[in-house]
Structure formats: structure tokens, C-alpha cells
Write an enzyme that holds these catalytic residues in place. Structure first.
Site, PDB file in Angstrom:
ATOM      1  N   ASP A 158      31.150  43.487  40.659  1.00  0.00           N
ATOM      2  CA  ASP A 158      29.723  43.520  40.948  1.00  0.00           C
ATOM      3  C   ASP A 158      29.128  44.601  40.053  1.00  0.00           C
ATOM      4  O   ASP A 158      29.596  45.746  40.055  1.00  0.00           O
ATOM      5  CB  ASP A 158      29.481  43.913  42.406  1.00  0.00           C
ATOM      6  N   SER A 189      31.630  53.716  38.050  1.00  0.00           N
ATOM      7  CA  SER A 189      31.603  53.866  36.605  1.00  0.00           C
ATOM      8  C   SER A 189      31.359  52.538  35.906  1.00  0.00           C
ATOM      9  O   SER A 189      30.562  51.732  36.361  1.00  0.00           O
ATOM     10  CB  SER A 189      32.870  54.526  36.087  1.00  0.00           C
ATOM     11  N   HIS A 215      38.499  43.220  39.343  1.00  0.00           N
ATOM     12  CA  HIS A 215      39.331  42.026  39.390  1.00  0.00           C
ATOM     13  C   HIS A 215      39.525  41.447  37.983  1.00  0.00           C
ATOM     14  O   HIS A 215      38.880  41.871  37.031  1.00  0.00           O
ATOM     15  CB  HIS A 215      38.708  41.004  40.333  1.00  0.00           C
TER      16      HIS A 215
END
Length: 287
Positions: free
Chosen positions: A88, A248, A145
Site C-alpha cells: 500500500d 519508508s 509482498h
């Protein structure tokens, strides 16, 4: 605050000391104090706890437990596209790698070689390829991921600065992503090599991967490298590969003539884990 003053503060602040302190607080078990910090964070950044596997703030013993919270099953379906968004985030930049240069922001580019820690041979594998820089805001889900299936071959810890990586800093600090602390993960995939770079920042307590655990601390002055060529560590598309303990940026590198980013991608656009990110060039040619 005017940008020049904000950037000047970035150079003057004791960033590593602040980061160490933030890591200690984020890992501390302080009972009601921890829950109060989490509640204030959720309210300030409008975090959607309805997506969390456990939405109850009182069940998180540390801030990092909350920050790296798992999502409910099914809230981030994985697209059947060949390449999916690994996090995200907001799209910082993406596009072609011009020889050895990645675009950072208007007036700023940096080299692939510097990004991967000075390994010219590794960097050359991505000449004229493509990159994507994805910025994770504080409110975002902070597990990382896989954009496609890959077999892990190397991991390199590159020491560096700890500048903030927000859009303002990206516009004003030259070679930001190639000067900050980072972890370079190298994979072999069906289409060829792929690199995922986890970039550290101010108060990013540490970074970790599913195969190694916490990588930093320790924060060493010299790079460290792990070779996994003799191991069979294969991660499927959409599988978790790592986490930021505080937020980050992730940078992806792909070789030449492999992919085309989806038409709806654009700088500053928000993206979510599992959404279609790119298609294979050879797939397009066959249609």
C-alpha cells in the site's frame, strides 16, 4: 515551513540518534502508554483499523506490533496480472531506467549502481529496464509482498544516511534513495532478475525479511551481504517478503523488454497491495 528551511533541518538533525530512540519506544511494552500512543496515531493519520486482522488496539503490546499489523484475509485480493503492486503506497516515480539513471524528482536522478551498493555487474542487468518507487505513508499497511514469484539469490545491507523520504525531501535532496540506508534483495524470476530495495529513513527503527528477520540494527559502517544461491528460497506472487518497523520506501528494478506499467499508474497516485501493476511485453506482443 518553507522548503529550504525544512530541508536544512534534515541535514542538521541527529537523525541516527532520533532513529535509535524511536526504535526503543516502538519496541517498548508500556501498557496504557503504548495504547495511548497507538490511539493518537490512528486518529491523527486516520488509519482504517477495520482492515486489520485484529482491530482492537488494546491487543497490541508494542507500537511496532501495531505498525506491522496483519490485514484481514481477503481485504487485499491478488490480481491475476503478471506483476502486482507489492505494498500500500503512493507512487513516487516509475518508468524507464535511462542507462544507469533512475528519475527521482524534477532536477534529480541517481544511479542504479549507487542504489544497489556499488555492484556494477548487478546494476548493468537493469540498463534500459524499468523501475518503480513506492512511498509508504505512516497510515499505510507496512508489510511488503512479492510483485511476482521469485527465487532469492542475494541480500545486501548498505549503510547510509537517514533522511526523510517524503515527497518534499525527494524534490530537494540529491540522490536521496542512493544515500539512505537500504536493504537490496535480489531475485531470479521467470522473466529474469528483479531487485527489491527497502529504503530506510528518519525514525525507521529497522527493516526485516521473512527469511532473515531483523537486519538493522546492527547498523554497521560497512556493507554486509548474504548469498542464498545454494538455498531454495522461493516466494510466490503476493507472498510477504519483509516489513518496515516504521515507514519508508520500496524501489523495484526490472530488466529491459519485460514489462509495461498499467495505464492508470501515475506519480502521486495511491496504489494498494495486490492491484495489477504491469503486463508482460511478450504477452502484449502475442495479442
Amino acid at each position: 515551513m518553507l522548503p529550504p528551511l525544512a530541508i536544512a533541518r534534515q541535514y542538521l538533525l541527529p537523525k541516527k540518534l532520533l532513529t535509535v530512540f524511536a526504535g526503543l519506544v516502538a519496541n517498548a511494552r508500556m501498557g496504557g502508554v503504548t495504547q495511548s500512543i497507538i490511539r493518537r496515531f490512528v486518529a491523527h493519520y486516520q488509519v482504517d483499523m477495520g482492515e486489520a486482522a485484529d482491530p482492537r488496539i488494546e491487543n497490541y503490546a508494542t507500537f511496532n506490533d501495531f505498525f506491522t499489523r496483519a490485514l484481514r484475509e481477503g481485504v487485499r485480493p491478488i490480481s491475476p496480472a503478471p506483476f502486482v503492486c507489492p505494498v500500500d503506497a503512493a507512487i513516487s516515480q516509475f518508468g524507464p531506467i535511462e542507462h544507469d539513471q533512475l528519475f527521482q524528482a524534477k532536477g534529480h536522478s541517481y544511479s542504479t549502481r549507487a542504489l544497489v551498493g556499488g555492484d556494477q555487474q548487478l546494476a548493468q542487468r537493469f540498463d534500459h529496464g524499468h523501475f518503480a518507487t513506492l512511498y509508504l505513508a505512516p497510515k499505510d499497511y507496512h508489510r511488503i509482498h512479492m510483485p511476482c514469484e521469485g527465487r532469492l539469490t542475494r541480500m545486501i545491507y548498505v549503510p547510509g544516511d537517514l533522511f526523510s523520504v517524503n515527497p518534499l525531501t525527494a524534490r530537494h535532496v540529491p540522490s536521496l534513495f542512493a544515500r539512505n540506508e537500504r536493504v537490496v534483495c535480489v531475485f531470479d524470476c521467470a522473466h529474469g532478475p528483479m531487485v527489491m530495495v527497502l529504503v530506510g529513513a528518519t525514525i525507521v527503527g529497522s527493516m526485516e525479511t521473512v527469511w532473515h528477520g531483523v537486519i538493522n540494527p546492527p547498523r554497521t559502517r560497512e556493507p554486509r551481504e548474504w548469498n542464498y544461491g545454494n538455498q531454495d528460497i522461493v516466494l510466490s506472487k503476493g507472498a510477504e517478503m519483509g516489513r518496515f518497523l516504521l515507514g519508508s520506501t520500496v524501489i523495484l528494478l526490472f530488466p529491459q523488454n519485460v514489462l509495461t506499467f498499467t495505464p492508470d499508474w501515475a506519480p502521486t497516485h495511491s496504489v494498494r497491495l495486490g492491484e495489477a501493476m504491469a503486463t508482460l511485453i511478450e504477452t502484449e506482443a502475442a495479442l
